[in-house]
Design a protein around this motif. Structure first.
Motif, mmCIF file in Angstrom:
data_model
loop_
_atom_site.group_PDB
_atom_site.id
_atom_site.type_symbol
_atom_site.label_atom_id
_atom_site.label_comp_id
_atom_site.label_asym_id
_atom_site.label_seq_id
_atom_site.Cartn_x
_atom_site.Cartn_y
_atom_site.Cartn_z
ATOM 1 N N SER A 123 1.094 -12.105 0.114
ATOM 2 C CA SER A 123 0.575 -10.818 0.565
ATOM 3 C C SER A 123 -0.300 -10.201 -0.516
ATOM 4 O O SER A 123 -0.268 -10.620 -1.681
ATOM 5 N N HIS A 124 -1.066 -9.206 -0.112
ATOM 6 C CA HIS A 124 -1.940 -8.497 -1.042
ATOM 7 C C HIS A 124 -2.225 -7.116 -0.459
ATOM 8 O O HIS A 124 -2.416 -6.979 0.758
ATOM 9 N N ALA A 125 -2.221 -6.087 -1.302
ATOM 10 C CA ALA A 125 -2.470 -4.724 -0.831
ATOM 11 C C ALA A 125 -3.382 -3.989 -1.792
ATOM 12 O O ALA A 125 -3.319 -4.185 -3.005
ATOM 13 N N ILE A 126 -4.235 -3.142 -1.237
ATOM 14 C CA ILE A 126 -5.126 -2.271 -1.996
ATOM 15 C C ILE A 126 -4.963 -0.859 -1.457
ATOM 16 O O ILE A 126 -4.919 -0.646 -0.243
ATOM 17 N N GLY A 127 -4.891 0.117 -2.355
ATOM 18 C CA GLY A 127 -4.779 1.504 -1.936
ATOM 19 C C GLY A 127 -3.894 2.277 -2.880
ATOM 20 O O GLY A 127 -3.430 1.736 -3.893
ATOM 21 N N PRO A 128 -3.651 3.549 -2.594
ATOM 22 C CA PRO A 128 -2.739 4.335 -3.429
ATOM 23 C C PRO A 128 -1.390 3.616 -3.558
ATOM 24 O O PRO A 128 -0.778 3.251 -2.554
ATOM 25 N N GLU A 129 -0.944 3.405 -4.774
ATOM 26 C CA GLU A 129 0.257 2.601 -4.997
ATOM 27 C C GLU A 129 1.509 3.355 -4.572
ATOM 28 O O GLU A 129 1.726 4.510 -4.940
ATOM 29 N N LEU A 130 2.353 2.682 -3.801
ATOM 30 C CA LEU A 130 3.595 3.269 -3.330
ATOM 31 C C LEU A 130 4.768 2.729 -4.144
ATOM 32 O O LEU A 130 4.829 1.539 -4.445
ATOM 33 N N SER A 131 5.699 3.614 -4.467
ATOM 34 C CA SER A 131 6.926 3.178 -5.126
ATOM 35 C C SER A 131 7.853 2.536 -4.094
ATOM 36 O O SER A 131 7.645 2.670 -2.872
ATOM 37 N N MET A 132 8.890 1.864 -4.556
ATOM 38 C CA MET A 132 9.863 1.282 -3.634
ATOM 39 C C MET A 132 10.515 2.364 -2.781
ATOM 40 O O MET A 132 10.735 2.174 -1.582
ATOM 41 N N ASP A 133 10.801 3.518 -3.386
ATOM 42 C CA ASP A 133 11.399 4.614 -2.633
ATOM 43 C C ASP A 133 10.453 5.113 -1.540
ATOM 44 O O ASP A 133 10.878 5.424 -0.414
ATOM 45 N N GLU A 134 9.155 5.189 -1.857
ATOM 46 C CA GLU A 134 8.176 5.647 -0.867
ATOM 47 C C GLU A 134 8.022 4.633 0.263
ATOM 48 O O GLU A 134 7.856 5.011 1.430
ATOM 49 N N MET A 135 8.077 3.349 -0.081
ATOM 50 C CA MET A 135 7.985 2.327 0.961
ATOM 51 C C MET A 135 9.205 2.379 1.873
ATOM 52 O O MET A 135 9.088 2.289 3.107
ATOM 53 N N ARG A 136 10.392 2.551 1.286
ATOM 54 C CA ARG A 136 11.601 2.655 2.108
ATOM 55 C C ARG A 136 11.554 3.907 2.981
ATOM 56 O O ARG A 136 11.930 3.877 4.157
ATOM 57 N N ALA A 137 11.079 5.017 2.427
ATOM 58 C CA ALA A 137 11.015 6.273 3.181
ATOM 59 C C ALA A 137 10.051 6.178 4.368
ATOM 60 O O ALA A 137 10.204 6.896 5.360
ATOM 61 N N SER A 138 9.056 5.301 4.275
ATOM 62 C CA SER A 138 8.091 5.146 5.370
ATOM 63 C C SER A 138 8.725 4.514 6.606
ATOM 64 O O SER A 138 8.185 4.613 7.709
ATOM 65 N N GLY A 139 9.843 3.827 6.409
ATOM 66 C CA GLY A 139 10.489 3.146 7.525
ATOM 67 C C GLY A 139 9.791 1.873 7.953
ATOM 68 O O GLY A 139 10.065 1.334 9.031
#
Length: 207
Positions: A123-139
């Motif tokens: 995988s690969h992602a570009i954009g504002p970096e999300l923390s693990m907590d923010e990724m989990r909070a996104s659902g």
């Protein structure tokens, strides 16, 4: 600024991308699909950085698909062709998602400052970096597809203020819409899966 996520799955590669480009005041300059598909091979390309430089890199990729008969040949050619594209402004990069005849789904990134084409195996992602907590909070759940989970992650990126380059103000730089792209042995499919109420000429306002 752009935000996109690419991931390999069995028998395919998927990508989600936003659709807004910005001026140096942080206002939306245009809204369009950033994912450019090949009409000839199972390959698509997206970019982040300066619109003009991204366009030149995309031209090189599409010209390679016209000159070659397989994805593997295209990637081999791009190792030589992309470094020949002259950089005109601040650094930009492109990400290529493709389905290889020999090895299946592939993700490649080229940066016109580093001048190297390198693979990303999963995988690969570009954009504002999300923390693990923010990724989990996104659902977000992207274990099976980016169709829904990828939208949730781009929504989380949109809410996170950032400063992509020194020349633009701190603000929000993910907008317009979200396109979902699937690349497999049969070609490229792109679907508009989300739209935001953003307006050209205005900054993004996040509640």
């Amino acid at each position: 600024m752009s935000a996109y996520i690419a991931a390999c799955y069995p028998g395919r590669v998927e990508m989600v991308s936003d659709g807004a480009s910005f001026d140096f005041d942080g206002k939306i300059e245009a809204m369009r699909s950033k994912i450019t598909p090949s009409d000839l091979l199972p390959l698509a390309v997206v970019g982040v950085g300066v619109v003009g430089d991204i366009a030149l890199l995309k031209v090189a990729v599409l010209e390679a698909t016209q000159a070659c008969s397989t994805v593997d040949e295209v990637i081999e050619r791009l190792h030589t062709d992309l470094p020949r594209v002259e950089r005109r402004s601040t650094p930009s990069s492109i990400t290529i998602v493709a389905f290889s005849e020999s090895s299946g789904g592939q993700i490649w990134e080229y940066n016109n400052e580093r001048k190297t084409l390198r693979p990303y195996w999963d995988s690969h992602a570009i954009g504002p970096e999300l923390s693990m907590d923010e990724m989990r909070a996104s659902g977000a759940d992207i274990t099976q597809s980016l169709r829904e989970g990828g939208v949730r992650l781009l929504e989380a990126m949109r809410r996170k203020p950032c400063q992509p380059v020194q020349e633009v103000p701190f603000g929000h730089y993910v907008g317009g819409h979200i396109d979902w792209c699937v690349v497999d042995k049969n070609g490229v499919r792109i679907e508009r899966v989300h739209e935001w109420p953003d307006v050209v000429g205005e900054k993004i306002e996040v509640a």
